[in-house]
Design an enzyme around this catalytic site. Structure first.
Site, PDB file in Angstrom:
ATOM      1  N   HIS A  87     -13.959  -0.825   4.611  1.00  0.00           N
ATOM      2  CA  HIS A  87     -12.314  -0.222   2.989  1.00  0.00           C
ATOM      3  C   HIS A  87     -13.247  -1.309   1.604  1.00  0.00           C
ATOM      4  CE1 HIS A  87     -10.432   2.580   0.205  1.00  0.00           C
ATOM      5  NE2 HIS A  87     -10.519   2.153  -0.727  1.00  0.00           N
ATOM      6  N   ASP A 166       0.167  10.649  -0.436  1.00  0.00           N
ATOM      7  CA  ASP A 166      -1.040  10.163  -1.061  1.00  0.00           C
ATOM      8  C   ASP A 166      -1.753  10.779  -1.884  1.00  0.00           C
ATOM      9  OD1 ASP A 166      -2.278   7.728  -1.976  1.00  0.00           O
ATOM     10  OD2 ASP A 166      -4.033   8.343  -0.853  1.00  0.00           O
ATOM     11  N   ARG A 173      -0.331  10.281 -10.516  1.00  0.00           N
ATOM     12  CA  ARG A 173      -0.668   8.573 -11.330  1.00  0.00           C
ATOM     13  C   ARG A 173      -1.657   9.043 -12.235  1.00  0.00           C
ATOM     14  NH1 ARG A 173      -2.788   5.175  -6.412  1.00  0.00           N
ATOM     15  NH2 ARG A 173      -2.596   3.849  -8.095  1.00  0.00           N
ATOM     16  N   SER A 188      -1.496   3.292  -0.778  1.00  0.00           N
ATOM     17  CA  SER A 188      -2.452   4.341  -1.738  1.00  0.00           C
ATOM     18  C   SER A 188      -3.637   4.372   0.024  1.00  0.00           C
ATOM     19  CB  SER A 188      -3.279   4.731  -2.822  1.00  0.00           C
ATOM     20  OG  SER A 188      -4.361   5.411  -2.972  1.00  0.00           O
ATOM     21  N   LYS A 192      -3.615   5.473   4.105  1.00  0.00           N
ATOM     22  CA  LYS A 192      -4.819   6.081   5.096  1.00  0.00           C
ATOM     23  C   LYS A 192      -6.186   6.151   6.153  1.00  0.00           C
ATOM     24  CE  LYS A 192      -6.717   6.988   0.610  1.00  0.00           C
ATOM     25  NZ  LYS A 192      -6.177   7.147  -0.708  1.00  0.00           N
TER      26      LYS A 192
HETATM   27  N1  URA Z   1      -8.031   4.492  -4.219  1.00  0.00           N
HETATM   28  C1  URA Z   1      -7.320   4.595  -3.197  1.00  0.00           C
HETATM   29  O1  URA Z   1      -7.756   5.136  -2.758  1.00  0.00           O
HETATM   30  N2  URA Z   1      -6.025   4.856  -4.103  1.00  0.00           N
HETATM   31  C2  URA Z   1      -5.833   4.032  -4.949  1.00  0.00           C
HETATM   32  O2  URA Z   1      -4.587   4.244  -5.637  1.00  0.00           O
HETATM   33  C3  URA Z   1      -7.071   3.795  -6.146  1.00  0.00           C
HETATM   34  C4  URA Z   1      -8.004   3.648  -5.179  1.00  0.00           C
END
Ligand code: URA
Length: 442
Positions: A87, A166, A173, A188, A192
């Protein structure tokens, strides 16, 4: 609404006054928000309180779990082999996933990558892949499992059922000034990753002008938050903190980055793209137990490149996801812009800066990125042949090539490109690409 042990404002008040929330309070609040029983304004108030007061690791773990439970977890138990993923916190010219996923699949691990779209100046892996004619990113869980079994890697969009809390919270947000909060970012991202069913995960936490985290200290704080929380969730994780002051590679855009990914898989890509791919991949192969050391992981990835297996996997992934695999042999099949114009160096000297943020803005105004989630992107536009910091340039020689759809867009990009490059009269050292390596125990 389920169990009335709390009312939303009590939970908000607890966080506002700096009292840690219990696992139950968090689960109840997120569940209520997901079902639409707790309204956006109360969720936004809690998000702001979290932003200002922070969260302990235990609270962040509970928040992540609650967001995972708001949807489904991909069951990969029937797919043999270790499941790994990378990621990146997002940057300019970051096409590493396109190179890394097929190479790892060629090294006998499975890569169920769920990626995102570009927003603002940072590009998105899905937008890049969709520059390939026919390539589809929306698939059901059943299809993902089938394709993963068949090819070894997929790069897909999240389904509606992947951590829906999320998605809802992120949208809120975005418009309430509560994006930059480490526990909110960590939960967040991790919700995932847990929901996609991976076991071993490496984070590429970017820092610098073109990144979310501008300083190394901020990047380290996020990396540590990710590692500590992930460890408690039972994920095997490591992180690299990497430079994002200049773009990664020499191309920024969609089709131009796919072309660069193909060149890299042919062994002819930019040095920095290959180096970072190998460093991230070697960690994952080591974590997954496929090699005894990280150094052996590097060797294995080099072998997958030399043998052409990585490129073959990329073609297989494109084809299984509905795309035209012939782009791998003939990248001219990718969309191309009508205007391709060199951007000349104003003086002779050494490249001291290629400002990733200005480059990102130039590509955005060319139409290669989106300002709002509902905008569409132009796959053909962007920048290629960019110089790298430390290189020598002669006056009038190109600092890069602008790919534009029309003259208006070209002029908009030019406004950002002016000032994006700094040329020094004296030699400039190549910057370090990998600033730190962190494991959950470091
Ligand atoms: N990427 C995400 O998936 N969530 C966030 O809050 C910030 C970057």
């Amino acid at each position: 609404m389920s169990t009335r042990a709390w009312v939303p404002q009590w939970v908000i008040e607890n966080k506002r006054d700096g009292r840690p929330l219990s696992d139950e309070e968090i689960e109840w609040f997120i569940g209520g928000f997901t079902r639409g029983e707790i309204p956006d304004y109360q969720m936004a108030a809690l998000a702001m309180a979290i932003c200002l007061r922070g969260m302990t690791t235990q609270e962040t773990v509970a928040l992540t779990r609650a967001m995972v439970r708001s949807g489904d977890v991909l069951d990969l138990s029937k797919v043999p082999g270790p499941k790994v993923d990378k990621h990146s916190t997002g940057g300019i010219g970051d096409k590493i996933s396109l190179v890394l996923a097929p190479l790892l699949a060629a090294c006998d691990v499975r890569v169920p990558m769920v990626s995102g779209r570009g927003l603002g100046i940072t590009g998105g892996t899905l937008d890049k892949l969709e520059a390939i004619p026919g390539f589809r990113t929306h698939w059901s869980d059943v299809d993902v499992i089938r394709m993963l079994d068949e090819v070894g890697c997929v790069i897909v969009a999240p389904t509606e059922r992947l951590a829906p809390a999320d998605r809802k919270l992120y949208a809120l947000r975005d418009v309430t000034g509560t994006v930059p909060s480490v526990p909110l970012i960590v939960s967040s991202i991790l919700s995932k990753k847990v929901a996609e069913g991976v076991e071993h995960l490496i984070f590429d936490v970017k820092c610098g002008r073109g990144a979310f985290m501008k300083s190394e200290a901020a990047a380290r704080e996020l990396a540590e938050g990710l590692l500590n929380t992930a460890a408690q969730l039972g994920l095997d994780v490591r992180a690299l903190i990497t430079d994002m002051n200049q773009p990664l590679g020499r191309a920024v855009g969609n089709a131009v980055e796919v072309r660069e990914a193909i060149e890299t898989l042919r062994g002819a890509g930019p040095e920095d793209v290959w180096h970072l791919t190998v460093e991230l991949g070697a960690e994952l192969l080591h974590m997954a137990g496929r090699v005894p050391t990280v150094a052996a992981g590097r060797e294995r990835l080099n072998e997958a490149l030399r043998s052409g297996q990585g490129l073959a996997k990329f073609r297989a992934m494109i084809e299984v996801q509905g795309g035209d695999g012939r782009v791998v042999d003939d990248p001219d099949r990718l969309p191309a812009a009508t205007i391709r114009r060199p951007w000349p160096a104003p003086t002779t000297g050494w490249v001291a800066e290629v400002d990733a943020e200005r480059i990102g803005r130039a590509v955005l105004v060319l139409g290669g990125g989106r300002q709002r989630m509902e905008d569409s992107v132009d796959p053909a536009v962007g920048l290629s042949d960019l110089v790298k910091v430390g290189e020598r340039v002669e006056k009038g020689a190109p600092l890069g090539v602008v790919h534009a759809g029309d003259e208006d867009r070209f002029r908009s990009a030019a406004a950002w490109l002016t000032g994006a490059f700094v040329i020094s009269e004296t030699p400039v050292e190549e910057p370090r690409q990998i600033l730190a390596r962190l494991t959950s125990s470091s």
